[in-house]
Each structure stands twice: as C-alpha cells, then as structure tokens.
Design a protein around this motif. Structure first.
Motif, PDB file in Angstrom:
ATOM      1  N   ASP A  29      -1.087   5.446 -15.873  1.00 32.85           N
ATOM      2  CA  ASP A  29      -1.431   4.300 -14.871  1.00 32.85           C
ATOM      3  C   ASP A  29      -0.061   3.829 -14.370  1.00 32.85           C
ATOM      4  OD1 ASP A  29      -3.979   4.661 -15.590  1.00 32.85           O
ATOM      5  OD2 ASP A  29      -4.224   2.794 -16.920  1.00 32.85           O
ATOM      6  N   ASN A  30       0.942   4.484 -14.798  1.00 30.42           N
ATOM      7  CA  ASN A  30       2.278   3.950 -14.382  1.00 30.42           C
ATOM      8  C   ASN A  30       3.059   5.205 -13.223  1.00 30.42           C
ATOM      9  OD1 ASN A  30       2.081   1.582 -15.995  1.00 30.42           O
ATOM     10  ND2 ASN A  30       2.982   2.737 -17.676  1.00 30.42           N
ATOM     11  N   VAL A  31       2.433   6.380 -13.386  1.00 32.05           N
ATOM     12  CA  VAL A  31       3.106   7.406 -12.474  1.00 32.05           C
ATOM     13  C   VAL A  31       2.164   7.879 -11.669  1.00 32.05           C
ATOM     14  CG1 VAL A  31       4.126   9.504 -13.105  1.00 32.05           C
ATOM     15  CG2 VAL A  31       4.327   7.782 -14.673  1.00 32.05           C
ATOM     16  N   GLU A  32       2.486   7.970 -10.373  1.00 29.78           N
ATOM     17  CA  GLU A  32       1.852   8.745  -9.303  1.00 29.78           C
ATOM     18  C   GLU A  32       2.577  10.436  -9.090  1.00 29.78           C
ATOM     19  OE1 GLU A  32       1.347   6.420  -5.927  1.00 29.78           O
ATOM     20  OE2 GLU A  32       0.167   4.928  -7.066  1.00 29.78           O
ATOM     21  N   LEU A  33       1.862  11.243  -9.566  1.00 28.24           N
ATOM     22  CA  LEU A  33       2.404  12.558  -9.288  1.00 28.24           C
ATOM     23  C   LEU A  33       2.342  13.045  -7.926  1.00 28.24           C
ATOM     24  CD1 LEU A  33       0.878  14.411 -12.344  1.00 28.24           C
ATOM     25  CD2 LEU A  33       3.429  13.886 -12.023  1.00 28.24           C
ATOM     26  N   ASP A  40       5.922  14.399   1.966  1.00 29.56           N
ATOM     27  CA  ASP A  40       7.058  14.252   2.924  1.00 29.56           C
ATOM     28  C   ASP A  40       8.239  13.354   2.190  1.00 29.56           C
ATOM     29  OD1 ASP A  40       8.445  12.247   4.995  1.00 29.56           O
ATOM     30  OD2 ASP A  40       7.387  13.907   6.145  1.00 29.56           O
ATOM     31  N   PRO A  41       9.510  13.536   2.340  1.00 30.57           N
ATOM     32  CA  PRO A  41      10.463  13.137   1.983  1.00 30.57           C
ATOM     33  C   PRO A  41      10.498  11.674   2.000  1.00 30.57           C
ATOM     34  CG  PRO A  41      11.383  15.111   2.898  1.00 30.57           C
ATOM     35  CD  PRO A  41       9.955  14.800   3.314  1.00 30.57           C
ATOM     36  N   SER A  46       8.302   4.660  -0.809  1.00 30.31           N
ATOM     37  CA  SER A  46       7.157   4.064  -1.298  1.00 30.31           C
ATOM     38  C   SER A  46       7.251   3.506  -2.716  1.00 30.31           C
ATOM     39  CB  SER A  46       5.905   4.761  -1.092  1.00 30.31           C
ATOM     40  OG  SER A  46       5.591   5.197  -0.036  1.00 30.31           O
ATOM     41  N   TYR A  47       8.552   3.950  -3.433  1.00 29.88           N
ATOM     42  CA  TYR A  47       8.777   3.878  -4.839  1.00 29.88           C
ATOM     43  C   TYR A  47      10.173   2.997  -4.987  1.00 29.88           C
ATOM     44  CZ  TYR A  47       4.699   6.754  -5.117  1.00 29.88           C
ATOM     45  OH  TYR A  47       3.405   7.292  -5.085  1.00 29.88           O
ATOM     46  N   ASP A  48      10.351   2.159  -5.840  1.00 26.21           N
ATOM     47  CA  ASP A  48      11.668   1.700  -6.308  1.00 26.21           C
ATOM     48  C   ASP A  48      12.070   2.679  -7.444  1.00 26.21           C
ATOM     49  OD1 ASP A  48      11.718  -0.467  -4.228  1.00 26.21           O
ATOM     50  OD2 ASP A  48      10.679  -1.620  -5.836  1.00 26.21           O
ATOM     51  N   ARG A  81      17.134   2.217  -5.211  1.00 21.40           N
ATOM     52  CA  ARG A  81      16.114   2.973  -6.015  1.00 21.40           C
ATOM     53  C   ARG A  81      16.732   3.676  -7.213  1.00 21.40           C
ATOM     54  NH1 ARG A  81      14.373   2.207  -1.039  1.00 21.40           N
ATOM     55  NH2 ARG A  81      12.461   2.103  -0.589  1.00 21.40           N
ATOM     56  N   THR A  82      15.823   3.409  -8.040  1.00 14.60           N
ATOM     57  CA  THR A  82      16.439   4.019  -9.613  1.00 14.60           C
ATOM     58  C   THR A  82      15.797   5.689  -9.658  1.00 14.60           C
ATOM     59  OG1 THR A  82      16.494   1.800 -10.658  1.00 14.60           O
ATOM     60  CG2 THR A  82      16.348   3.821 -12.016  1.00 14.60           C
TER      61      THR A  82
END
Length: 168
Positions: A29-33, A40-41, A46-48, A81-82
């Motif tokens: 639930d915490n990860v989008e593959l 697209d780069p 969309s993510y920190d 971003r991390t």
C-alpha cells in the motif's frame, strides 16, 4: 509514510521480481511500481520518495529501457526528493563492472539534486571494481541473483528495514 514511487527496468524479469519483493517488504500500500518501459521521467516528480532499480548488462551498461529513460533526467530538478537504489549484477562473470548501471543512475540523480539514501556494505561480495561503490559502500542494495540468489530475501529485508525511516 508517503507513497513511494519504485521505478525499475527489467530485461529478463529478475529486476521486476526484486522490485515486487521490495514493494511487498515495504507494504504494497506504500509503494507504486512503475516499469520504466511504460513511464515518463517526469512521473518521478509525482513522488517525494523514490526507489530506482536496474540490472547491469554487458560490460557495465545500462539495461536497455534505462538507456532511453535516463536522458530524460536532464530536464528534472530532483532536489527535495529522497532517492534509494537497488541493482542487480553478476559479480563472478562481470567482476570488473559489477553493478555499474546502478552507479550510472546514482551519478545522474546526484547531478540533478536528489538526496540519496540506502547505501549498502560491500562485505559478502567478491568483485574487482564497481562505479556503484562510493566511499567504500555500494550506493544502494546490491544483489547478485545469478550467484547469491539464496541471500536476496534477507538482503531485501535488511535494506528495507534500514531505509524505511528515511522516507518521511
């Protein structure tokens, strides 16, 4: 924990399988593959919190989808971003270029201002050289599914435990 974008390129399915294992260990639930063949780069923005994964091909080369995807980083500002990395390679047959693709991706992320986390000890590996080694450690999780596949699940568990608190 904020949602993590996990981006991978996979030629034979090994990197995709490892990406799924990492996602499961982190809690799906915490990860989008994202398979970079279909991404697209710009979608990284969309993510920190981001995890990037690749295998190394030939004599230190990027996986083919990464060859097309990585130049798009030149347009990105990754500051704030991390970003963590995992790489697959063959330390026996390609000891001189073990995990070089992960090193190449790491350098591009640093160039674009990303904060990198998740270094991994070189202990337990037998290789001659790697651009993925910085200050005595791999820049991310190092996996050799050809020669040490039995160690992969424990390495993933340990690495995910180490990086989870870094993703806030």
């Amino acid at each position: 924990m904020k949602t993590i974008g996990l981006f991978y390129g996979s030629e034979t399915g090994n990197t995709e399988h490892v990406a799924s294992m990492i996602a499961a260990e982190m809690g799906n639930d915490n990860v989008e593959l994202h398979n970079i063949a279909d991404a697209d780069p710009q979608s990284l923005l969309s993510y920190d919190n981001i995890i990037l994964g690749s295998s190394t091909w030939g004599f230190g080369e990027l996986q083919s989808d990464w060859e097309n995807f990585l130049p798009g980083f030149d347009q990105l500002d990754l500051s704030g971003r991390t970003i963590a990395f995992f790489g697959l390679g063959d330390q026996v047959n390609y000891a001189d270029v073990f995990l070089d693709a992960m090193g190449t991706i790491y350098e591009k992320v640093k160039e674009r201002g990303g904060q990198t986390v998740g270094s991994w000890s070189v202990e337990g590996y037998d290789f001659a050289a790697s651009t993925a080694v910085v200050e005595g450690n791999f820049v991310g999780l190092a996996l050799d599914v050809d020669n040490q596949d039995d160690m992969t699940p424990d390495r993933i568990t340990h690495w995910v435990s180490n990086i989870s608190h870094m993703f806030q």
